[in-house]
Design a protein around this motif. Structure first.
Motif, PDB file in Angstrom:
ATOM      1  N   ALA A  35     -28.104   0.057  -3.372  1.00 32.17           N
ATOM      2  CA  ALA A  35     -29.581   0.755  -3.287  1.00 32.17           C
ATOM      3  C   ALA A  35     -29.323   2.229  -3.087  1.00 32.17           C
ATOM      4  N   ARG A  36     -30.415   2.955  -3.590  1.00 30.48           N
ATOM      5  CA  ARG A  36     -30.434   4.277  -3.198  1.00 30.48           C
ATOM      6  C   ARG A  36     -32.019   4.630  -2.908  1.00 30.48           C
ATOM      7  N   LYS A  37     -31.941   5.741  -2.049  1.00 29.41           N
ATOM      8  CA  LYS A  37     -33.170   6.117  -1.443  1.00 29.41           C
ATOM      9  C   LYS A  37     -33.790   7.326  -2.368  1.00 29.41           C
ATOM     10  N   ILE A  38     -34.773   7.383  -2.911  1.00 30.42           N
ATOM     11  CA  ILE A  38     -35.228   8.349  -3.768  1.00 30.42           C
ATOM     12  C   ILE A  38     -36.716   8.692  -3.046  1.00 30.42           C
ATOM     13  N   GLY A  39     -36.580   9.587  -2.047  1.00 28.91           N
ATOM     14  CA  GLY A  39     -37.878   9.949  -1.418  1.00 28.91           C
ATOM     15  C   GLY A  39     -37.893   8.924  -0.241  1.00 28.91           C
ATOM     16  N   ARG A  40     -39.156   8.324  -0.234  1.00 22.56           N
ATOM     17  CA  ARG A  40     -39.418   7.175   0.608  1.00 22.56           C
ATOM     18  C   ARG A  40     -38.990   5.748   0.081  1.00 22.56           C
ATOM     19  N   ARG A  41     -38.910   5.944  -1.425  1.00 22.46           N
ATOM     20  CA  ARG A  41     -38.865   4.627  -2.329  1.00 22.46           C
ATOM     21  C   ARG A  41     -36.993   4.196  -2.278  1.00 22.46           C
ATOM     22  N   THR A  42     -36.925   2.870  -2.002  1.00 21.37           N
ATOM     23  CA  THR A  42     -35.650   2.400  -2.424  1.00 21.37           C
ATOM     24  C   THR A  42     -35.401   1.524  -3.568  1.00 21.37           C
ATOM     25  N   VAL A  43     -34.493   1.914  -4.344  1.00 19.93           N
ATOM     26  CA  VAL A  43     -34.312   1.275  -5.623  1.00 19.93           C
ATOM     27  C   VAL A  43     -32.731   0.839  -5.704  1.00 19.93           C
ATOM     28  N   VAL A  44     -32.611  -0.290  -6.518  1.00 21.02           N
ATOM     29  CA  VAL A  44     -31.414  -1.038  -6.643  1.00 21.02           C
ATOM     30  C   VAL A  44     -30.802  -0.736  -8.089  1.00 21.02           C
ATOM     31  N   THR A  45     -29.648  -0.234  -8.148  1.00 17.92           N
ATOM     32  CA  THR A  45     -29.077   0.426  -9.444  1.00 17.92           C
ATOM     33  C   THR A  45     -28.932  -1.043 -10.301  1.00 17.92           C
ATOM     34  N   MET A  46     -29.207  -0.853 -11.669  1.00 18.41           N
ATOM     35  CA  MET A  46     -28.980  -1.803 -12.472  1.00 18.41           C
ATOM     36  C   MET A  46     -27.617  -2.398 -12.800  1.00 18.41           C
ATOM     37  N   GLN A  47     -26.735  -1.265 -12.536  1.00 13.84           N
ATOM     38  CA  GLN A  47     -25.277  -1.679 -12.565  1.00 13.84           C
ATOM     39  C   GLN A  47     -24.805  -2.524 -11.729  1.00 13.84           C
ATOM     40  N   SER A  48     -25.340  -2.371 -10.337  1.00  9.70           N
ATOM     41  CA  SER A  48     -25.066  -3.423  -9.212  1.00  9.70           C
ATOM     42  C   SER A  48     -25.692  -4.835  -9.708  1.00  9.70           C
ATOM     43  N   ILE A  49     -26.736  -4.844 -10.190  1.00  9.43           N
ATOM     44  CA  ILE A  49     -27.337  -5.959 -10.587  1.00  9.43           C
ATOM     45  C   ILE A  49     -26.582  -6.925 -11.496  1.00  9.43           C
ATOM     46  N   ASN A  50     -26.101  -6.073 -12.476  1.00 17.03           N
ATOM     47  CA  ASN A  50     -25.468  -6.642 -13.807  1.00 17.03           C
ATOM     48  C   ASN A  50     -24.032  -7.066 -13.261  1.00 17.03           C
ATOM     49  N   ARG A  51     -23.340  -6.119 -12.201  1.00 15.71           N
ATOM     50  CA  ARG A  51     -22.000  -6.785 -11.554  1.00 15.71           C
ATOM     51  C   ARG A  51     -22.234  -7.941 -10.597  1.00 15.71           C
ATOM     52  N   LEU A  52     -23.472  -8.029  -9.992  1.00 23.15           N
ATOM     53  CA  LEU A  52     -23.457  -9.224  -9.451  1.00 23.15           C
ATOM     54  C   LEU A  52     -23.648 -10.439 -10.099  1.00 23.15           C
ATOM     55  N   LEU A  53     -24.451 -10.279 -11.191  1.00 20.97           N
ATOM     56  CA  LEU A  53     -24.575 -11.130 -12.208  1.00 20.97           C
ATOM     57  C   LEU A  53     -23.348 -11.879 -13.034  1.00 20.97           C
ATOM     58  N   ASP A  54     -22.457 -10.611 -13.321  1.00 23.24           N
ATOM     59  CA  ASP A  54     -21.187 -11.076 -13.779  1.00 23.24           C
ATOM     60  C   ASP A  54     -20.238 -11.489 -12.995  1.00 23.24           C
ATOM     61  N   ALA A  55     -20.290 -11.492 -11.894  1.00 23.31           N
ATOM     62  CA  ALA A  55     -19.112 -11.850 -10.755  1.00 23.31           C
ATOM     63  C   ALA A  55     -19.100 -13.306 -11.218  1.00 23.31           C
ATOM     64  N   GLU A  56     -17.815 -13.793 -11.001  1.00 22.94           N
ATOM     65  CA  GLU A  56     -17.527 -15.238 -11.047  1.00 22.94           C
ATOM     66  C   GLU A  56     -17.725 -15.845  -9.439  1.00 22.94           C
ATOM     67  N   THR A  57     -18.368 -17.083  -9.644  1.00 19.45           N
ATOM     68  CA  THR A  57     -18.589 -17.690  -8.376  1.00 19.45           C
ATOM     69  C   THR A  57     -17.395 -18.577  -8.083  1.00 19.45           C
ATOM     70  N   PRO A  58     -17.132 -19.207  -6.970  1.00 17.73           N
ATOM     71  CA  PRO A  58     -15.916 -20.112  -6.762  1.00 17.73           C
ATOM     72  C   PRO A  58     -16.222 -21.469  -7.578  1.00 17.73           C
ATOM     73  N   GLU A  59     -17.445 -21.819  -7.914  1.00 14.95           N
ATOM     74  CA  GLU A  59     -17.606 -22.985  -8.778  1.00 14.95           C
ATOM     75  C   GLU A  59     -17.458 -22.916 -10.116  1.00 14.95           C
TER      76      GLU A  59
END
Length: 64
Positions: A35-59
């Protein structure tokens, strides 16, 4: 200028991932989402969302 967003608001991240705000903040706290703060707003980077979705789970590992 950009075809895709580079970052999403917390609300947009919740909607995109179909998870609660609490879960998004938990993933940020555990460094699984960036996450990044831009002024008072918090945003989540798309890169980290894609990384989370691409990560392999133990299952997924056991299914191979």
């Amino acid at each position: 200028m950009f075809d895709t967003k580079l970052a999403l608001s917390i609300r947009e991240a919740c909607e995109t991932l179909s998870i609660s705000r609490t879960t998004v903040y938990g993933l940020i706290a555990s460094s699984q989402l960036e996450a990044r703060k831009i002024g008072r707003r918090t945003v989540v980077t798309m890169q980290s969302i894609n990384r989370l979705l691409d990560a392999e789970t133990p299952e997924q590992d056991h299914a191979r």
